[in-house]
Design an enzyme around this catalytic site. Structure first.
Site, PDB file in Angstrom:
ATOM      1  N   ARG A   1       0.856  -1.336   0.198  1.00  0.00           N
ATOM      2  CA  ARG A   1       0.127  -0.026  -0.038  1.00  0.00           C
ATOM      3  C   ARG A   1       0.821   1.118  -0.083  1.00  0.00           C
ATOM      4  O   ARG A   1       2.018   1.135   0.251  1.00  0.00           O
ATOM      5  CB  ARG A   1      -1.000   0.062   1.103  1.00  0.00           C
ATOM      6  CG  ARG A   1      -2.045  -0.973   1.266  1.00  0.00           C
ATOM      7  CD  ARG A   1      -3.024  -0.921   2.426  1.00  0.00           C
ATOM      8  NE  ARG A   1      -2.207  -1.044   3.695  1.00  0.00           N
ATOM      9  CZ  ARG A   1      -1.700  -0.057   4.452  1.00  0.00           C
ATOM     10  NH1 ARG A   1      -2.213   1.350   4.014  1.00  0.00           N
ATOM     11  NH2 ARG A   1      -0.549  -0.263   5.365  1.00  0.00           N
TER      12      ARG A   1
ATOM     13  N   LYS B   1      -8.395  -2.793   1.677  1.00  0.00           N
ATOM     14  CA  LYS B   1      -8.270  -1.897   3.034  1.00  0.00           C
ATOM     15  C   LYS B   1      -8.837  -0.470   2.833  1.00  0.00           C
ATOM     16  O   LYS B   1      -9.157   0.266   3.609  1.00  0.00           O
ATOM     17  CB  LYS B   1      -6.523  -1.506   3.049  1.00  0.00           C
ATOM     18  CG  LYS B   1      -5.763  -2.609   3.834  1.00  0.00           C
ATOM     19  CD  LYS B   1      -6.195  -2.950   5.177  1.00  0.00           C
ATOM     20  CE  LYS B   1      -5.478  -3.673   6.133  1.00  0.00           C
ATOM     21  NZ  LYS B   1      -4.989  -4.925   6.138  1.00  0.00           N
TER      22      LYS B   1
ATOM     23  N   HIS C   1      -8.590  -3.946  13.749  1.00  0.00           N
ATOM     24  CA  HIS C   1      -7.781  -4.575  12.780  1.00  0.00           C
ATOM     25  C   HIS C   1      -7.014  -5.464  13.412  1.00  0.00           C
ATOM     26  O   HIS C   1      -6.036  -5.907  13.905  1.00  0.00           O
ATOM     27  CB  HIS C   1      -6.431  -3.476  12.397  1.00  0.00           C
ATOM     28  CG  HIS C   1      -5.261  -4.212  11.486  1.00  0.00           C
ATOM     29  ND1 HIS C   1      -4.170  -3.808  11.481  1.00  0.00           N
ATOM     30  CD2 HIS C   1      -5.655  -4.927  10.227  1.00  0.00           C
ATOM     31  CE1 HIS C   1      -3.414  -4.302  10.593  1.00  0.00           C
ATOM     32  NE2 HIS C   1      -4.605  -4.961   9.645  1.00  0.00           N
TER      33      HIS C   1
ATOM     34  N   SER D   1       1.152  -5.156  10.691  1.00  0.00           N
ATOM     35  CA  SER D   1       1.480  -5.983   9.787  1.00  0.00           C
ATOM     36  C   SER D   1       2.769  -6.973   9.979  1.00  0.00           C
ATOM     37  O   SER D   1       3.651  -6.268  10.566  1.00  0.00           O
ATOM     38  CB  SER D   1       1.746  -5.267   8.299  1.00  0.00           C
ATOM     39  OG  SER D   1       2.092  -6.145   7.324  1.00  0.00           O
TER      40      SER D   1
ATOM     41  N   LYS E   1      -1.042 -11.928  12.844  1.00  0.00           N
ATOM     42  CA  LYS E   1      -2.503 -12.058  12.901  1.00  0.00           C
ATOM     43  C   LYS E   1      -2.843 -13.279  11.919  1.00  0.00           C
ATOM     44  O   LYS E   1      -3.615 -14.149  12.507  1.00  0.00           O
ATOM     45  CB  LYS E   1      -3.200 -11.036  12.462  1.00  0.00           C
ATOM     46  CG  LYS E   1      -3.228  -9.634  13.077  1.00  0.00           C
ATOM     47  CD  LYS E   1      -3.753  -8.532  12.769  1.00  0.00           C
ATOM     48  CE  LYS E   1      -3.563  -8.076  11.366  1.00  0.00           C
ATOM     49  NZ  LYS E   1      -1.940  -7.467  11.078  1.00  0.00           N
ATOM     50  N   THR E   2      -2.400 -13.359  10.705  1.00  0.00           N
ATOM     51  CA  THR E   2      -2.830 -14.373   9.837  1.00  0.00           C
ATOM     52  C   THR E   2      -2.158 -15.710  10.341  1.00  0.00           C
ATOM     53  O   THR E   2      -3.118 -16.764  10.589  1.00  0.00           O
ATOM     54  CB  THR E   2      -2.548 -14.208   8.541  1.00  0.00           C
ATOM     55  OG1 THR E   2      -3.098 -12.919   8.185  1.00  0.00           O
ATOM     56  CG2 THR E   2      -2.946 -15.215   7.675  1.00  0.00           C
TER      57      THR E   2
ATOM     58  N   ASP F   1      -8.263 -10.701   9.423  1.00  0.00           N
ATOM     59  CA  ASP F   1      -7.492  -9.298   9.528  1.00  0.00           C
ATOM     60  C   ASP F   1      -8.602  -7.871   9.999  1.00  0.00           C
ATOM     61  O   ASP F   1      -8.128  -7.144  10.265  1.00  0.00           O
ATOM     62  CB  ASP F   1      -7.164  -9.075   7.952  1.00  0.00           C
ATOM     63  CG  ASP F   1      -6.312  -7.631   7.963  1.00  0.00           C
ATOM     64  OD1 ASP F   1      -5.447  -7.755   8.527  1.00  0.00           O
ATOM     65  OD2 ASP F   1      -6.327  -6.981   6.764  1.00  0.00           O
TER      66      ASP F   1
ATOM     67  N   ARG G   1       2.596 -12.194  -1.035  1.00  0.00           N
ATOM     68  CA  ARG G   1       1.362 -12.662  -0.670  1.00  0.00           C
ATOM     69  C   ARG G   1       0.359 -13.685  -1.595  1.00  0.00           C
ATOM     70  O   ARG G   1       0.792 -13.950  -2.672  1.00  0.00           O
ATOM     71  CB  ARG G   1       0.372 -11.323  -0.545  1.00  0.00           C
ATOM     72  CG  ARG G   1       1.060 -10.291  -0.030  1.00  0.00           C
ATOM     73  CD  ARG G   1       0.331 -10.431   1.465  1.00  0.00           C
ATOM     74  NE  ARG G   1       0.570  -9.123   2.445  1.00  0.00           N
ATOM     75  CZ  ARG G   1       0.138  -8.756   3.485  1.00  0.00           C
ATOM     76  NH1 ARG G   1      -0.733  -9.869   4.202  1.00  0.00           N
ATOM     77  NH2 ARG G   1       0.769  -7.830   4.370  1.00  0.00           N
TER      78      ARG G   1
HETATM   79  P1  ATP Z   1      -0.828  -8.255   7.930  1.00  0.00           P
HETATM   80  O1  ATP Z   1      -1.642  -7.349   8.629  1.00  0.00           O
HETATM   81  O2  ATP Z   1       0.286  -7.463   6.793  1.00  0.00           O
HETATM   82  O3  ATP Z   1      -1.696  -9.417   6.876  1.00  0.00           O
HETATM   83  P2  ATP Z   1      -0.215 -10.387  10.004  1.00  0.00           P
HETATM   84  O4  ATP Z   1      -0.124  -9.787  11.354  1.00  0.00           O
HETATM   85  O5  ATP Z   1      -1.314 -11.028   9.657  1.00  0.00           O
HETATM   86  O6  ATP Z   1       0.289  -9.081   9.000  1.00  0.00           O
HETATM   87  P3  ATP Z   1       1.379 -12.571   9.006  1.00  0.00           P
HETATM   88  O7  ATP Z   1       0.977 -12.565   8.028  1.00  0.00           O
HETATM   89  O8  ATP Z   1       0.901 -13.552  10.087  1.00  0.00           O
HETATM   90  O9  ATP Z   1       1.087 -11.097   9.791  1.00  0.00           O
HETATM   91  O10 ATP Z   1       2.947 -12.715   9.127  1.00  0.00           O
HETATM   92  C1  ATP Z   1       3.844 -13.063  10.376  1.00  0.00           C
HETATM   93  C2  ATP Z   1       5.199 -13.631   9.702  1.00  0.00           C
HETATM   94  O11 ATP Z   1       5.980 -13.936  10.592  1.00  0.00           O
HETATM   95  C3  ATP Z   1       4.878 -14.679   8.879  1.00  0.00           C
HETATM   96  O12 ATP Z   1       5.721 -15.002   7.867  1.00  0.00           O
HETATM   97  C4  ATP Z   1       4.976 -15.809   9.912  1.00  0.00           C
HETATM   98  O13 ATP Z   1       5.760 -17.084   9.478  1.00  0.00           O
HETATM   99  C5  ATP Z   1       6.331 -15.002  10.642  1.00  0.00           C
HETATM  100  N1  ATP Z   1       6.970 -15.651  12.172  1.00  0.00           N
HETATM  101  C6  ATP Z   1       8.113 -16.055  12.402  1.00  0.00           C
HETATM  102  N2  ATP Z   1       8.074 -16.348  13.646  1.00  0.00           N
HETATM  103  C7  ATP Z   1       6.715 -16.239  14.038  1.00  0.00           C
HETATM  104  C8  ATP Z   1       6.120 -16.277  15.452  1.00  0.00           C
HETATM  105  N3  ATP Z   1       6.839 -16.417  16.652  1.00  0.00           N
HETATM  106  N4  ATP Z   1       4.861 -15.715  15.479  1.00  0.00           N
HETATM  107  C9  ATP Z   1       4.173 -15.385  14.672  1.00  0.00           C
HETATM  108  N5  ATP Z   1       4.527 -15.208  13.194  1.00  0.00           N
HETATM  109  C10 ATP Z   1       5.904 -15.558  13.028  1.00  0.00           C
HETATM  110 MN    MN Z   2      -2.682 -10.923   7.623  1.00  0.00          MN
END
Ligand code: ATP
Ligand code: MN
Length: 537
Positions: free
Chosen positions: A60, A201, A221, A239, A243-244, A258, A323
Site C-alpha cells: 500500500r 483496505k 484490525h 503487519s 495475525k494471519t 484481518d 502474498r
Molecule cells: P498483515 O496485517 O500484513 O496481514 P499479519 O499480522 O497477518 O500481517 P502474518 O502474515 O501472520 O502477519 O505474518 C507473520 C510472519 O512472521 C509470517 O511470515 C510468519 O511465518 C512469521 N513468524 C515467524 N515467527 C513467528 C512467530 N513466533 N509468531 C508469529 N509469526 C511468526
Molecule cells: Mn494478515
C-alpha cells in the site's frame, strides 16, 4: 460454494458514464484466471494456482491515501498526516477522468458484501480494469448467492483503475497513484496502483468510519478464531506480527484473519470472505494450513518461480511483501458464518525487533488501553544496505493508517467492551529473543503457538498460580513457566545472556514508548497513564 455457476444477469455502468465497455459481470474465478493468464501477465504454478505481478506497487501507499473533506467527514475525521484531506470538486473531476479512461475498455465487475453479520452487511460493487483484481475481490469479499444478485443495489462502489495515471498538478494528488474515499458519494477510487491490498483496505477504512459512527460497533484490525468451547479469541497486531499465522490454528475455527467488528450485542464478525497471507519463507511444516490453501482459486502476488514452476518462497527479489489471497473456505477449520460470540481473550501481537519485551505477558485494563493506543511493533532493516538498528513503529489501535477517527474513540469503545465482557488481555512478542535483530533470532513459531494455547486453555494461569513476575522496566506481568515452552525462553533478559546489553536496550525502547505517548497524554486517564512503563525508574 458457488464458484462455478455462470451468472445470467448483466449490468450496465452508464450511470458512471461508461457506455462503450465490454462488461464482464460476476465471472467465475476460473474464467478470471484464464483471462489473467491469456492477456494480463498471469502465470500458473505447477499445481495450477494463479500468480500475478501487481506492477510498480507491491504494497500500500499510505501517503497517497486521501479522504474527501466535506460535510459528512469534516468534523468527525482525525485529519493529519494519516488522514489526508481531498477536495470534493477535485474528486468529482478525477472520477470523471478515471471513468472516461475506463470507458471502452473490457471491464470486470463484481457485486459482493462486506461484513458477515447480516445486520451490518454492506453491499459493494467492485469495478476493475484487470481480471485478477476482480478475482481478488471474489476471494476477499463475501460472495452473495446468485438469487441475491437479482436487483442487487450496491451501496458502496470501488473503482479500481491501476493503469490510470493521475497528473498531480491538475488532479490534486501527490503523485500518479491514489486511493481516495468519498463518504458522501460512497466511492473508493483507486488509480495508478495495481496493489490489490488497496481494494480491501479501502473498504476496511470505510467501515472503520461507518461502524462506530452509525452502528455503535467497534471495528478492529485483528484476526479472530473460536475454540471448541465457543469462546472467541481476538489477535490485534500490525503487519507481520502474526495475525494471519496465529489465527490459522487447526484446533480453533477461523473467523477471519484481518478485519472484524465487535457489536453492542457482544458478537464478533468478520468483514471479509477470505484471507491475505504473507508467503515470505513460507514453511509447509510450520504453516501447513496456509501452504495447502495455495491451490487453484488462490492468487499469489509478486512471487518468483523456480524452474519446475513451483514457487521459491525465499526469493524476495520483487518484494518482501509476497502474498497469497484465498477464499476462506480454502482453510479446513472455519466458522460458518464468520461470526463468534463471547470474546474471552485478546492478544496484542508485537514483533519487537529490540528483543526486550517478554514473549507473553498479562495486561491490566490500564495497560491494555495504553498498549492499544500505542500500537507498538518494530521494523527491521530489510534490504537497505548499512542499516542494522531496529526501528520502533507506533501505530494507534494497531492500525492507524485505516482508522479515520481519533484513536481515543476506538480505545474507549474497546476499554468499555473489555470490561463488560471480562476478557483477559495478553501482550505477545512474536519478534526477537536472545538479543535484538541481527544478534538474536525470531521467536520460534511453535513456542508462540504453545504460549497462546496455554493462555487460552487456562493452563498458563494455572501453571503460574496467578503469580507473575513484574518486569522492572515495563511493568508487565510475565509468567515464569508455561506448558511446552522452555523456561529460559520466557525471560527475555535471561535469553540475552548479557544483562547490561539487555537493560540498555530495554531503556531505549522504554524511552521510545514514553516519547510516543506524549501526544496522547492530555486525553488519557490516570489509569491509562499508569499502564505505561514507569516514567521514572
Ligand atoms: P498483515 O496485517 O500484513 O496481514 P499479519 O499480522 O497477518 O500481517 P502474518 O502474515 O501472520 O502477519 O505474518 C507473520 C510472519 O512472521 C509470517 O511470515 C510468519 O511465518 C512469521 N513468524 C515467524 N515467527 C513467528 C512467530 N513466533 N509468531 C508469529 N509469526 C511468526
Ligand atoms: Mn494478515
Amino acid at each position: 460454494m458457488n464458484s462455478n455457476t455462470s451468472i445470467t444477469q448483466s449490468i450496465a455502468l452508464t450511470e458512471w458514464g461508461i457506455k462503450n465497455s465490454k462488461i464482464n459481470y460476476q465471472l467465475a474465478p476460473e474464467i478470471l484466471q484464464e483471462k489473467s493468464v491469456e492477456n494480463y501477465g498471469g502465470k500458473e504454478t505447477d499445481n495450477g494456482t494463479l500468480a500475478v505481478h501487481t506492477g510498480e506497487f507491491t504494497g500500500r501507499s499510505p501517503m497517497d491515501r486521501f479522504i474527501v473533506k466535506d460535510e459528512v467527514t469534516e468534523k468527525l475525521v482525525w485529519w493529519g498526516n494519516i488522514n489526508l484531506p481531498f477536495e470534493s470538486d477535485k474528486f468529482d473531476a478525477l472520477l470523471d477522468k478515471v471513468t472516461s479512461y475506463l470507458d471502452g475498455k473490457e471491464l470486470f465487475v463484481r457485486d459482493a458484501y462486506a461484513c458477515a453479520h447480516k445486520d451490518y452487511r454492506l453491499k459493494l460493487r467492485v469495478i476493475n480494469e484487470y481480471p485478477w483484481s476482480n478475482m481478488f475481490a471474489y476471494n476477499m469479499f463475501i460472495r452473495p448467492e446468485e438469487e441475491e444478485l437479482n436487483g442487487f443495489d450496491p451501496e458502496w462502489t470501488v473503482i479500481n483503475a491501476p493503469g490510470f495515471m493521475a497528473v498531480p498538478d491538475q488532479d490534486g494528488t501527490r503523485q500518479h497513484n491514489f486511493a481516495i474515499l468519498n463518504f458522501s458519494r460512497k466511492i473508493a477510487l483507486i488509480g495508478g496502483t495495481g496493489y490489490t491490498g488497496e481494494i480491501k483496505k479501502g473498504i476496511f477504512s470505510a467501515l472503520n468510519f461507518i461502524l462506530p459512527v452509525y452502528k455503535n460497533t467497534l471495528p478492529m484490525h485483528c484476526s479472530a478464531n473460536v475454540g471448541k468451547d465457543g469462546s472467541t479469541a481476538i489477535f490485534f497486531g500490525l503487519s507481520g506480527t502474526g495475525k494471519t499465522t496465529l489465527s490459522t490454528d487447526p484446533n480453533r475455527a477461523l473467523i477471519g484473519d484481518d478485519e472484524h467488528g465487535w457489536t453492542e450485542d457482544n458478537e464478533v464478525f468478520n468483514f471479509e470472505g477470505g484471507c491475505y497471507a504473507k508467503v515470505i519463507n513460507l514453511d509447509p511444516e510450520g504453516e501447513p494450513e496456509i501452504f495447502n490453501a495455495i491451490r487453484p482459486g488462490a492468487i499469489l502476488e509478486n512471487v518468483i518461480f523456480k524452474e519446475d514452476n513451483t514457487v521459491d518462497f525465499a526469493d524476495t527479489s520483487i518484494t518482501q511483501n509476497t502474498r497469497v489471497s484465498y477464499p476462506i473456505y480454502h482453510i479446513d477449520n472455519i466458522k460458518v458464518p464468520s461470526q463468534g460470540k463471547n470474546p474471552k481473550n485478546i492478544f496484542f501481537l508485537t514483533a519487537d525487533a529490540f528483543g526486550v519485551l517478554p514473549p507473553i505477558s498479562k495486561l491490566t485494563p490500564g495497560q491494555a488501553a495504553y498498549h492499544f493506543i500505542s500500537g507498538y511493533t518494530a521494523k527491521v532493516a530489510g534490504t537497505e544496505a548499512g542499516v542494522t538498528e531496529p526501528v520502533p513503529s507506533f501505530s494507534s489501535c494497531f492500525g492507524a493508517p485505516f482508522m479515520p477517527l481519533h484513536p481515543t474513540v476506538y480505545a474507549e469503545m474497546l476499554s468499555k467492551k473489555m470490561k463488560e465482557a471480562g476478557v483477559n488481555v495478553w501482550l505477545v512478542n512474536t519478534g526477537w529473543t536472545g538479543g535484538p535483530y541481527g544478534v538474536g533470532s525470531r521467536m520460534k513459531l511453535k513456542y508462540t503457538r504453545a504460549m497462546i494455547t496455554a493462555a487460552l486453555d487456562g493452563s498458563l494461569e494455572e501453571a503460574n498460580k496467578g503469580n507473575y513476575h513484574v518486569h522492572s522496566m515495563f511493568g508487565l506481568a510475565q509468567p515464569r513457566t508455561c506448558p511446552n515452552v522452555p523456561t529460559e525462553v520466557l525471560s527475555p533478559r535471561k535469553s540475552w545472556n548479557n544483562d547490561k546489553g539487555y537493560y540498555e536496550t530495554a531503556e531505549k525502547l522504554r524511552q521510545f514508548f514514553i516519547d510516543n505517548f506524549k501526544q496522547f497524554e492530555s486525553e488519557a486517564s490516570e489509569e491509562i497513564l499508569a499502564g505505561g512503563p514507569p516514567r521514572k525508574l
